[in-house]
Design a protein around this motif. Structure first.
Motif, short mmCIF file in Angstrom:
data_model
loop_
_atom_site.label_atom_id
_atom_site.label_comp_id
_atom_site.label_asym_id
_atom_site.label_seq_id
_atom_site.Cartn_x
_atom_site.Cartn_y
_atom_site.Cartn_z
N LEU A 142 -82.02 -46.92 -7.53
CA LEU A 142 -80.92 -46.86 -8.49
C LEU A 142 -79.61 -47.19 -7.80
O LEU A 142 -79.48 -47.03 -6.59
CB LEU A 142 -80.77 -45.42 -9.02
CG LEU A 142 -81.90 -44.77 -9.77
CD1 LEU A 142 -81.65 -43.27 -9.86
CD2 LEU A 142 -81.97 -45.37 -11.16
N VAL A 143 -78.66 -47.59 -8.58
CA VAL A 143 -77.27 -47.57 -8.10
C VAL A 143 -76.59 -46.48 -8.91
O VAL A 143 -76.64 -46.49 -10.14
CB VAL A 143 -76.58 -48.93 -8.34
CG1 VAL A 143 -75.11 -48.84 -7.98
CG2 VAL A 143 -77.28 -50.01 -7.53
N VAL A 152 -72.92 -46.55 -4.04
CA VAL A 152 -74.04 -45.68 -3.66
C VAL A 152 -75.35 -46.23 -4.22
O VAL A 152 -75.51 -46.38 -5.42
CB VAL A 152 -73.81 -44.24 -4.17
CG1 VAL A 152 -74.97 -43.35 -3.75
CG2 VAL A 152 -72.50 -43.69 -3.65
N GLN A 153 -76.25 -46.52 -3.29
CA GLN A 153 -77.59 -46.97 -3.70
C GLN A 153 -78.59 -45.87 -3.36
O GLN A 153 -78.45 -45.20 -2.34
CB GLN A 153 -78.00 -48.21 -2.90
CG GLN A 153 -77.16 -49.43 -3.12
CD GLN A 153 -77.36 -50.37 -1.94
OE1 GLN A 153 -76.73 -50.24 -0.90
NE2 GLN A 153 -78.28 -51.31 -2.10
N VAL A 154 -79.59 -45.74 -4.19
CA VAL A 154 -80.70 -44.84 -3.87
C VAL A 154 -81.95 -45.72 -3.76
O VAL A 154 -82.38 -46.32 -4.74
CB VAL A 154 -80.88 -43.76 -4.96
CG1 VAL A 154 -82.07 -42.87 -4.62
CG2 VAL A 154 -79.61 -42.94 -5.10
N LEU A 155 -82.47 -45.81 -2.53
CA LEU A 155 -83.65 -46.66 -2.29
C LEU A 155 -84.92 -45.82 -2.40
O LEU A 155 -84.94 -44.68 -1.96
CB LEU A 155 -83.58 -47.28 -0.89
CG LEU A 155 -82.31 -48.04 -0.51
CD1 LEU A 155 -82.49 -48.66 0.88
CD2 LEU A 155 -82.01 -49.13 -1.54
N HIS A 156 -85.95 -46.39 -2.98
CA HIS A 156 -87.26 -45.74 -3.01
C HIS A 156 -88.17 -46.48 -2.04
O HIS A 156 -88.46 -47.66 -2.24
CB HIS A 156 -87.85 -45.77 -4.42
CG HIS A 156 -87.12 -44.85 -5.35
ND1 HIS A 156 -87.40 -44.77 -6.69
CD2 HIS A 156 -86.14 -43.96 -5.13
CE1 HIS A 156 -86.61 -43.86 -7.25
NE2 HIS A 156 -85.83 -43.37 -6.31
N GLU A 157 -88.56 -45.80 -0.99
CA GLU A 157 -89.36 -46.43 0.07
C GLU A 157 -90.73 -45.77 0.14
O GLU A 157 -90.86 -44.59 -0.18
CB GLU A 157 -88.67 -46.22 1.43
CG GLU A 157 -87.27 -46.78 1.50
CD GLU A 157 -86.61 -46.46 2.84
OE1 GLU A 157 -87.05 -45.51 3.52
OE2 GLU A 157 -85.66 -47.17 3.18
N THR A 493 -71.74 -46.86 0.92
CA THR A 493 -70.87 -47.87 1.53
C THR A 493 -69.46 -47.70 0.95
O THR A 493 -69.32 -47.65 -0.27
CB THR A 493 -71.35 -49.29 1.16
OG1 THR A 493 -72.78 -49.31 1.19
CG2 THR A 493 -70.80 -50.34 2.09
N PRO A 494 -68.43 -47.63 1.81
CA PRO A 494 -67.06 -47.53 1.25
C PRO A 494 -66.72 -48.82 0.51
O PRO A 494 -67.13 -49.91 0.92
CB PRO A 494 -66.17 -47.37 2.49
CG PRO A 494 -67.08 -47.09 3.62
CD PRO A 494 -68.44 -47.61 3.27
N LEU A 495 -65.97 -48.69 -0.53
CA LEU A 495 -65.54 -49.87 -1.28
C LEU A 495 -64.08 -50.16 -0.93
O LEU A 495 -63.22 -49.30 -1.09
CB LEU A 495 -65.67 -49.60 -2.79
CG LEU A 495 -67.06 -49.69 -3.39
CD1 LEU A 495 -67.00 -49.30 -4.86
CD2 LEU A 495 -67.63 -51.09 -3.22
#
Ligand code: NAD
Length: 500
Positions: A142-143, A152-157, A493-495
């Motif tokens: 998700l973002v 902010v990303q949420v990765l599913h690994e 990640t800062p924007l």
């Protein structure tokens, strides 16, 4: 007390040969490091089918090292979901092609009716694999919006190396419930089959490799629980453990996981599921359904409807008809057409069930049908019915895992809710009524992972399955099963320019 048996004394020659008896490690069939083997037995006779390599600590270490390498170096977790999906689909096609041979192997090793294995279980393995193939390229993160100027990303690994320990009652389906989601998510696996039924997992795992699975991704260890199973549960390089079996063993593996590397554990354990027949029920239909709920698979189902609660208004009629139905159940050689019930899995389970039958008689329940073994060899038991069962009796409290139906009387909805929930288990429940309000009340009140209304044992790849209370943790099948095999990583990640 029981009459409908066909030919349990002269076993039919199984229409299949055993090809694979070694361990499957890193894509190769190999002997156990110790050179040891153990016999797998035909439950119809107690005679040996084949010697199978007996995996132990050293073999588990080899298998985990192969799975670790296949995970860390790839290609499996790094392949696209589409590529993984295509391999699972090819595997499903191969299973479909070998349907009858796989079913025969399962019947021979397990004792379940061939018609059930060939028409239900192997096709369900195919369906489950196609279901998980469908997920393989649809798993994504998700973002998420966050306070402050951050992307902010949420990765599913994939979670890594999965250890999977399965039981003997549905060897192929338990294989599919575990291997399907783990592979779809990109994990690698060491699977330990049950010592009573090692053959079908080896056969289908070979097909999975023919379908293109890279070496080391799925390793299969035949062997015993306290040796091979415990080595897997306590291995420091196993990232996740999935277990199906008894509640007592579930406690052991959870402890082994905690004492080693705190790997997360999913548990699918025992049950003592209530089947509630209300007074508005069509009694004939209810009898048939309650019969199926208990006797299916020789009574060897974790979710068996093993406490049949019947409203007092229909109780006498129900007991008479349940008895008549049990007397008609066709027990015999599971390879014979029309047989509904084969032998129990082994001598240990057979003896345990016979002890429960004696306990039912001793504690004052009324034996309506069955109560004895059938024939003089193998592990056949007459379909058995007790009425006048009370909640406190061991046959109403403990998992019998055999063809023994316990019928209990109730007269009030609140009373039956309270009684149905008074158990340490919470796997499933059945409700039989035509009244919508009653159905809704029971659905919400019963503390169980599945409630079947006017049906039972409806399984589908998309329906989550698992337990409340001491029936386990987590869910298998459906979208929930993917979570067991995924890690969640937040990436922040800062924007520089939050306006965009
Ligand atoms: P079990 O729990 O002992 O065995 C299940 C699996 O766990 C097998 O692969 C076994 O080798 C493994 N195992 C056993 N001890 C282990 C250990 N110390 N560490 C790691 N793995 C271990 O079940 P069982 O003895 O075959 O059957 C006993 C009872 O369990 C049955 O009578 C029934 O009540 C219940 N059962 C439930 C299910 C289910 O689907 N929930 C399935 C089979 C049996």
């Amino acid at each position: 007390r029981f009459s409908t048996a066909v030919a349990v004394e002269e076993p039919i020659t199984p229409p299949v040969q055993v090809h694979h008896t070694q361990l499957l490690i890193n894509g190769q069939f190999v002997d156990a490091a110790s050179g040891k083997t153990f016999p797998t037995l035909d439950p119809r006779t107690g005679e040996m089918i084949a010697h199978v390599a007996e995996g132990d600590v050293e073999d588990v270490n080899r298998a985990v090292a192969a799975a670790r390498k296949a995970f860390d170096e790839g290609p499996w977790p790094k392949m696209t979901g589409y590529e993984r999906s295509r391999i699972l689909l090819r595997f499903a096609d191969l299973v479909e092609k070998h349907n009858d041979e796989i079913a025969a192997l399962e019947t021979w090793d397990n004792g379940k009716p061939y018609e059930q294995a060939a028409n239900v279980e192997v096709p369900m393995l195919v369906r489950l694999m196609r279901y998980y193939a469908g997920w393989a390229d649809k798993i994504h993160g998700l973002v998420v919006p966050a306070d402050g100027p951050h992307h902010v990303q949420v990765l599913h690994e994939p979670i890594g190396v999965a250890g999977q320990i399965i039981p003997w009652n549905f060897p192929l389906l338990m294989f599919a419930w575990k291997v399907g989601p783990a592979l779809a998510c990109g994990n690698t696996i060491v699977l330990k089959s049950a010592e009573q039924t090692p053959l079908s997992a080896l056969y289908v795992s070979k097909l999975l490799h023919e379908a293109g699975l890279p070496e080391g991704v799925l390793n299969v260890i035949s062997g015993f629980g306290p040796t091979a199973g415990a080595a897997l549960a306590s291995h420091m390089e196993v990232d996740k453990l999935a277990f199906t079996g008894s509640t007592n063993t579930g406690k052991i593996v959870l402890e082994l996981a905690a004492r080693s590397n705190l790997k997360p554990v999913t548990l699918e354990l025992g049950g003592k599921s209530p089947m509630i027949i209300m007074d508005d029920a069509d009694v004939d239909h209810a009898v048939e359904l309650a019969h199926f709920a208990l006797f299916f698979n020789q009574g060897q189902c974790c979710c068996a409807g093993s406490r049949t609660y019947v409203h007092e208004k229909v109780y006498d009629e129900f007991v008479e008809k349940a008895k008549a139905r049990a007397l008609k159940r066709v027990v015999g050689d599971p390879f014979r057409k029309g047989v509904e019930q084969g032998p129990q899995i082994d001598e240990e389970q057979f003896n345990k069930i016979m002890r429960y039958i004696r306990s039912g008689v001793d504690s004052g329940a009324t034996l309506q049908a069955g109560g004895d073994r059938l024939g003089s060899k193998g592990y056949f038991i007459q379909p058995t019915i007790f009425s006048d069962v009370k909640d406190g009796m061991p046959i109403a409290q403990e998992e019998i895992f055999g063809p023994v139906q316990s019928i209990l009387k109730f007269n009030d909805l609140n009373e039956v809710i309270q009684r149905a929930n008074t158990t340490r288990y919470g796997l499933a429940a059945g409700v039989f009524t035509n009244n919508l309000d009653t159905a809704n009340t029971l659905t919400r009140a019963l503390r169980a992972g599945t409630v079947w209304i006017n049906c039972f044992d409806v399984f589908d790849a998309a329906i989550p399955f698992g337990g409340y209370k001491m029936s386990g943790h987590g869910r298998e099948k459906g979208i929930d099963s993917l979570k067991n095999y995924l890690q969640v990583k937040a990436v922040v990640t800062p924007l520089k320019n939050p306006a965009w």
